[in-house]
Design a protein around this motif. Structure first.
Motif: not given
Lengths: 392, 212
Positions: A200-201, A203-204, A207, B23, B181, B185-186, B188
């Motif tokens: 998932l990193v 995707w972070a 963003l 988010l 998930s 992500v939000a 992180l």
């Protein structure tokens, strides 16, 4: 005393396809390669001719072996690693010839002479949409001092993404080859357990860089986070800030591109860091090709999961007969599957009905793109290296 | 008109705070509307405070005021702390996922309150309100030239309305499905942005302390 099973002589696996049929299937790709390098024969010097011939032979031979053996990942890797390790050679040589240094001075940035890199694409979107501003110090159209313009690279990226989707990351991205090379060195993994949440990193980070690039009006990833600045070009170090940037680039490169791939046999930068890879994953939704799993044949041996270089498979996804969104269609899982449960698939058709046909269709597109883009990079680098030789 | 015209820049400036913060909120347009309203109200308070200060201090505050770096640096460090609290420490709705097993709560004690608290939204809104972004400085110069304090306050209030229009698209984030998930992500991203604000603010403060 050896057990009967061990004493039994090993019979080599029969070739997947006859030589004649393999040659026939390779012929279109050989012609494509010749077509792609025709300008090299017309314009440049002897070194370029040698480079072009070497690359035509290299790409055609690899494609022939893919046809003959039925294996994809194994042969693609030779091309991809060569691309990763040779790209910096040609690129740095060109930079040194043009500027005398790998670093890019601020005057060059102001005059729009920075070669455009596809990694910047997701960061351009919001500022371009709201303010019609391109936040990259490059030129929109090619110029004499900067042929790698924004329009050309975005055009190439769009066309190739439509054809291959996320497979961009395993057939075209010249950065991925470096870590794939380091991942190929060790025989066994030194680190086996990796937290799946690490997927998932990227995707972070995507963003983070998209939002912050819009706020600061600068490509944040290139300024602060790109590991590949270490082997391409970087802002000239003239202050504490640029020294910190350089420190980050080198640390990320050493950790994510050299050490971790060596320890894990995974493409750690691509799997756990690259925001462009996450962005590219979105295009897997609209791409026609994918890897699927035949549940009737699958025995849950997890060989495919171990082979996958980006952790794009989970127990749940295999149970559903699919890969995760970040699958880059390298073919490692298909090559590793002993039960032929992992198959290439064309969306809209029945799973495992004619997987080889789907593989062929995909490979013609992907290899054609690889020859056109990566092949020209390889040819240029080979020509540059020949130029370094002490004898003529 | 100034607020409407510079709205995209305001949006881009506040986006790194608003987006990850929104988010990590629970799903629902109503929840988002409530949180965004609190955020914007606190932002308005920050605007009005700044308008009053700038009117008293005159143009110097936005042009050559040497303390600008202190304010800017301190606000960024505070924003970093706010985002970190949201991402790491605040018991937000994401905890509900952790405590849910086969549709049953398995933890002992009262279940976590899924409703977000207003204090976080208010703190972040106020801090972004006094964060000196380029449109804000332009508005500051204009407000300092006005003849009276009420006129300066009114100018900033109308400027706020113009910029606030651009924030309404954030309400659409309320319809996005929150999976574990997605929340990871939000969170992180919020941590990364907090690191950025912390680094940026600390650099400004250190630079100011060394070079004056």
């Amino acid at each position: 005393m050896a057990s009967p099973a061990l004493a039994r002589p090993r019979t080599p696996a029969p070739p997947f396809r006859s030589i004649g049929r393999s040659i026939l299937l390779t012929l279109p790709m050989a012609l494509w390669a010749l077509l792609m390098f025709t300008p090299s024969f017309q314009q440049h010097g002897r070194n370029s001719h040698i480079g072009a011939v070497a690359v035509i032979l290299f790409m055609t031979t690899l494609f022939f072996l893919m046809m003959r053996t039925g294996k994809t990942y194994r042969w693609r890797r030779y091309f991809f690693v060569a691309l990763g390790f040779l790209f910096p050679v040609g690129f740095i040589a060109a930079l040194v010839a043009l500027r005398g240094t790998m670093s890019i001075p601020i005057e060059r940035m102001v005059s729009g002479d920075t070669p455009f890199c596809f990694m910047v694409t997701p960061m351009l979107l919001i500022p371009a949409a709201f303010t019609r501003t391109v936040i990259f110090p490059g030129s929109i159209l090619p110029t004499a001092s900067n042929p790698h313009s924004i329009a050309i690279m975005i055009g190439i990226w769009s066309a190739m993404t439509l054809v291959v989707g996320k497979a961009w990351c395993s057939y075209i991205c010249f950065f991925g080859g470096i870590e794939e090379g380091f991942a190929a060195f060790p025989k066994h993994m030194k680190i086996r357990r990796l937290d799946p949440r690490l997927r998932l990193v990227p995707w972070a980070i995507l963003l983070f860089v998209v939002v912050l690039s819009a706020a600061l009006f600068e490509p944040v990833y290139c300024m602060w986070l790109c590991p590949f600045k270490t082997v391409t070009e970087y802002p000239a170090v003239h202050s504490v800030e640029t020294a910190i940037q350089m420190g980050i680039f080198i640390t990320l490169f050493a950790g994510l591109v050299v050490v971790l791939p060596f320890l894990t046999k995974k493409r750690t930068q691509c799997a756990y860091f690259c925001p462009f890879g996450a962005f590219q994953s979105l295009f897997n939704k609209i791409n026609l090709f994918e890897i699927r799993f035949d549940r009737e044949k699958c025995v849950d041996c997890t060989l495919c999961r171990t082979a996958c270089p980006t952790q794009a498979l989970s127990a749940e996804s295999i149970r559903d007969g699919k890969t995760l969104l970040n699958c880059m269609k390298c073919g490692a899982c298909v090559d590793s599957c002993k039960k032929d449960a992992a198959v290439w698939h064309l969306k809209g058709t029945k799973v495992a009905l004619k997987p080889e046909r789907a593989r062929l269709l995909f490979l013609y597109g992907a290899w054609a793109m690889a020859t056109m883009f990566g092949g020209s990079i390889l040819a240029n680098s080979v020509a540059t290296m020949i130029g370094f030789l002490p004898f003529k | 008109m100034l607020g409407l015209a510079t709205g995209p820049i305001c949006l881009a400036s506040c986006g790194p705070v608003v987006l990850p913060w929104m988010l990590v909120q629970p799903r629902g347009v109503r929840v988002h509307a409530r949180q965004l309203s609190i955020f914007l109200a606190a932002r308005l308070a920050g605007y009005l405070l700044f308008a009053a200060l700038i009117w008293f201090a005159g143009l110097a505050i936005s042009r050559s005021w040497t303390g600008r770096s202190w304010v800017f640096g301190s606000v960024q460090v505070a924003l970093a702390a706010g985002l970190l609290i949201y991402a790491v420490a605040w018991p937000h709705a994401g905890c509900a996922f952790r405590h849910t097993h086969r549709n049953r709560l398995v933890h002992i004690g009262a279940p976590p309150d899924p409703r977000p608290r207003p204090t976080g939204a208010a703190a972040l809104g106020f801090l972004t309100g006094i964060n000196l972004c380029p449109p804000f400085l332009v508005a500051g110069v204009r407000a300092a030239q006005l003849p009276s304090l009420p006129a300066a306050l009114l100018f900033f209030a109308v400027f706020f309305v113009g910029t606030a229009v651009w924030f309404t698209p954030f309400l659409s984030l309320g319809v996005v499905r929150r999976t574990p998930s997605f929340l990871t992500v939000a969170r992180l991203a919020a941590v990364l942005l907090a690191c950025w604000y912390g680094f940026s603010g600390a650099s400004l403060l250190i630079e100011k302390a060394i070079y004056g």
